[in-house]
Design an enzyme around this catalytic site. Structure first.
Site, mmCIF file in Angstrom:
data_model
loop_
_atom_site.group_PDB
_atom_site.id
_atom_site.type_symbol
_atom_site.label_atom_id
_atom_site.label_comp_id
_atom_site.label_asym_id
_atom_site.label_seq_id
_atom_site.Cartn_x
_atom_site.Cartn_y
_atom_site.Cartn_z
ATOM 1 C CD GLU A 110 -1.375 -6.179 4.905
ATOM 2 O OE1 GLU A 110 -1.059 -6.569 3.849
ATOM 3 O OE2 GLU A 110 -1.454 -5.298 5.303
ATOM 4 C CB CYS A 145 -1.069 0.101 1.178
ATOM 5 S SG CYS A 145 -2.702 0.891 0.569
ATOM 6 C CG HIS A 193 -3.596 -3.689 3.107
ATOM 7 N ND1 HIS A 193 -2.670 -3.273 4.026
ATOM 8 C CD2 HIS A 193 -4.404 -2.497 2.659
ATOM 9 C CE1 HIS A 193 -2.871 -1.927 4.004
ATOM 10 N NE2 HIS A 193 -3.729 -1.400 3.047
#
Ligand code: GLN
Length: 548
Positions: free
Chosen positions: A509, A381, A507
């Protein structure tokens, strides 16, 4: 009808209610039950999206674009299923709903009060996920601790539900049994007080999960059961664990799942098969190698600020049978002068997401270092956006290049505010949020990592790559290899002639789970391993040359 398990906390915060709730859900899921977890947070923010990470750690984003508490990340990582907007409710949202209804005149002239109007709305939200009969069991975690002023309406709502639903609803209370070193004794009094406080509000726990540093011996369990009005099998020991991922197995050993099912009057289902989980845990505990990855961010001193990134590294490390040691590097103190000294021992560099100017130049320097020294680099990001800025400044010669977030007046805004964001005045819930599709270029490094050219990933940002600069970047070897098929927004960049240089606007993650470690993190850790091997072999060769 769904059955309900409420998880409350006592004595102190930070005992790990989220992990206990997720572990219990994991065991129930492994027994064949469909299960979800929801979290009720007693603060007045409508969601944690506007909270600074210093206040509340990471803001976790769901598929449907809810900005939520980081515990929802644990739920997804353990259960490998998605949560949604409905899984996280705050006092702010409850009040917002009630006040909106009052303004509509829906209460027909009645005085609107905490009881019954607020508690009714809490109850409605607590039961919402059970409405479409999708779940056998719904676990509800209450944020905060019993006895907090702001938790009272929630405790009252659970009291009422328990009364209304009888056996379809139980309360698991997480509490602390401190060990007094001087007395060499475990102490049950704080737990007794906590249960007493609950009972003053008309609620009593069915199961006590006791966080402790020392094993609970039999006599102590008997004492806790006696004083706290629970059966002896409902006193569960939760010893400090070396990793949060061992807690499901610890809870299985303590039969937390069986006790809960029996109290809910449910059959036990099949014997839970956690062999895959155990295999993951073994790889995590006994790694064959170690890599050191620098996490460049501005909240690095906070354990919870980059929670999902740290967990994704744990998953990816296990796949690579490699311990990932994270070296936290504060971007505010990173400069061109000290970059080599601070970064040279790293096997790879990750530049973290974030907002605002603080520490931004340090992030850019870290990226420059990784690009020019061919150190594996992963930008997420803001990390991806700053990779574009770094390249524009140092390769394309656009010396004023920046994101218009940090420099609104630049005429070299390689990252600029999305058109759709320009007229937005409200801060809360208005970013580009949640899951979006992304098409990856055939043959790109990322498409090979994903094993696909069509992916979806979760977003949380207002700024984007400025497509006016697309060609200039591409011609210089900075490749936009992932774009959104509807809007043509650039979502992924990678670099030619670099062992691993990837920036993603989304993102990744958030989607890494124990059972589905994220392919980009897996590939990044692998690249870090390879970089380390190469460095070592270069060092050996250099030593040989010197010796000869
Ligand atoms: N601040 C940047 C934006 O809003 C990046 C956000 C992030 O890293 N999550 O676009």
């Amino acid at each position: 009808m769904s059955k309900y398990i409420f998880v409350t906390g006592g004595v102190t915060s930070s005992l790990g209610k989220g992990i206990i709730a997720a572990s219990l859900a994991k065991l129930l899921q492994a027994r064949g039950f469909t299960c979800t977890i929801q979290k009720f947070d007693p603060y007045i923010n409508v969601d944690p999206g506007t909270l600074n990470p210093y206040e509340h750690g990471e803001c976790y984003v769901t598929e449907d674009g809810a900005e939520t508490d980081l515990d929802l990340g644990h739920y997804e990582r353990y259960l490998n299923t998605f949560t949604s907007q409905a899984n996280n409710v705050t006092t702010g949202r409850i009040y917002q709903h009630v006040i909106n209804k009052e303004r509509e005149g829906a209460y027909l002239g009645k005085t609107v009060q905490v009881i019954p109007h607020i508690t009714d709305e809490i109850k409605r939200r607590m039961l919402l996920l059970g409405e479409d009969k999708q779940f056998d069991i719904i676990i509800t975690e209450l944020g905060g601790t019993v006895g907090d002023i702001e938790s009272l309406p929630y405790v009252e709502a659970v009291r009422q539900l328990k009364w209304e639903m009888a056996d379809d609803c139980i309360v698991v209370h997480l509490t602390l049994i401190p060990y007094l070193k001087a007395a060499k004794e475990l102490k049950t009094k704080p737990t007794q007080h906590s249960v007493k406080l609950m009972s003053e509000h008309g609620l009593s726990p069915d199961v006590l999960v006791c966080r402790t540093e020392e094993p609970l011996y039999k006599e102590l369990r008997r004492k806790i059961a006696l004083f706290c009005n629970v059966t002896q099998d409902a006193v569960i020991e939760a010893l400090d664990a070396d990793t949060i991922y061992s807690v499901p197995l610890e809870m299985m050993r303590e039969k937390l799942d069986i006790t809960c099912l029996q109290k809910l009057g449910l059959p036990l289902g099949k014997d839970p098969d956690l062999s895959k989980w155990t295999e993951f845990l073994n790889k995590l505990r006994y790694p064959k190698t170690k890599v050191v990855i620098g996490l460049i961010g501005k909240y690095v001193e906070l354990q919870d600020a980059y929670k999902s990134i740290l967990e994704a590294f744990i998953h990816a490390g296990a796949v690579n049978e490699c311990k990932v040691e994270i070296r936290n590097i504060h971007s505010e103190y990173l400069t061109r002068e000290n970059a080599v000294e601070k970064l040279q021992h790293l096997d790879a560099v990750l530049v973290a997401p974030g907002f605002g100017s603080r520490g931004i130049e340090g992030k850019i320097e870290a990226i420059r270092y990784a690009r020019t020294n061919k150190v594996p680099f992963f930008g997420i990001c803001l990390g991806m956006q700053m990779a574009c800025v770094e390249f524009a400044r140092n390769v394309l010669g656009l010396s004023k290049a920046h994101s218009t977030e940090m420099d609104p007046d630049t005429n070299q805004g390689v990252i600029s505010m999305m058109e759709s964001q320009k007229n937005i005045t409200q801060m809360g819930g208005t970013m580009r949020l949640g899951s979006y599709a992304c098409d990856l270029k055939e043959g790109s490094a990322v498409s090979k990592m994903y094993g696909s050219t069509a992916i979806t990933e979760r977003h949380r940002h207002r700024y984007e790559f400025n497509n006016e600069y697309l060609e200039a970047f591409e011609q210089a070897g900075f490749m936009p290899v992932g774009v959104n098929p509807q809007t043509q927004l650039v979502e992924v960049v990678e670099m030619k002639d670099h062992p691993f240089y990837i920036g993603v606007q989304y993102h990744p993650e958030y989607k890494s789970t124990v059972e589905n470690p994220h392919p980009l993190f897996v590939a990044f850790v692998k690249a870090a391993k390879e970089a380390q091997e190469q460095r070592n072999s270069r060092a050996v060769k250099a030593a040989d040359i010197i010796a000869s």
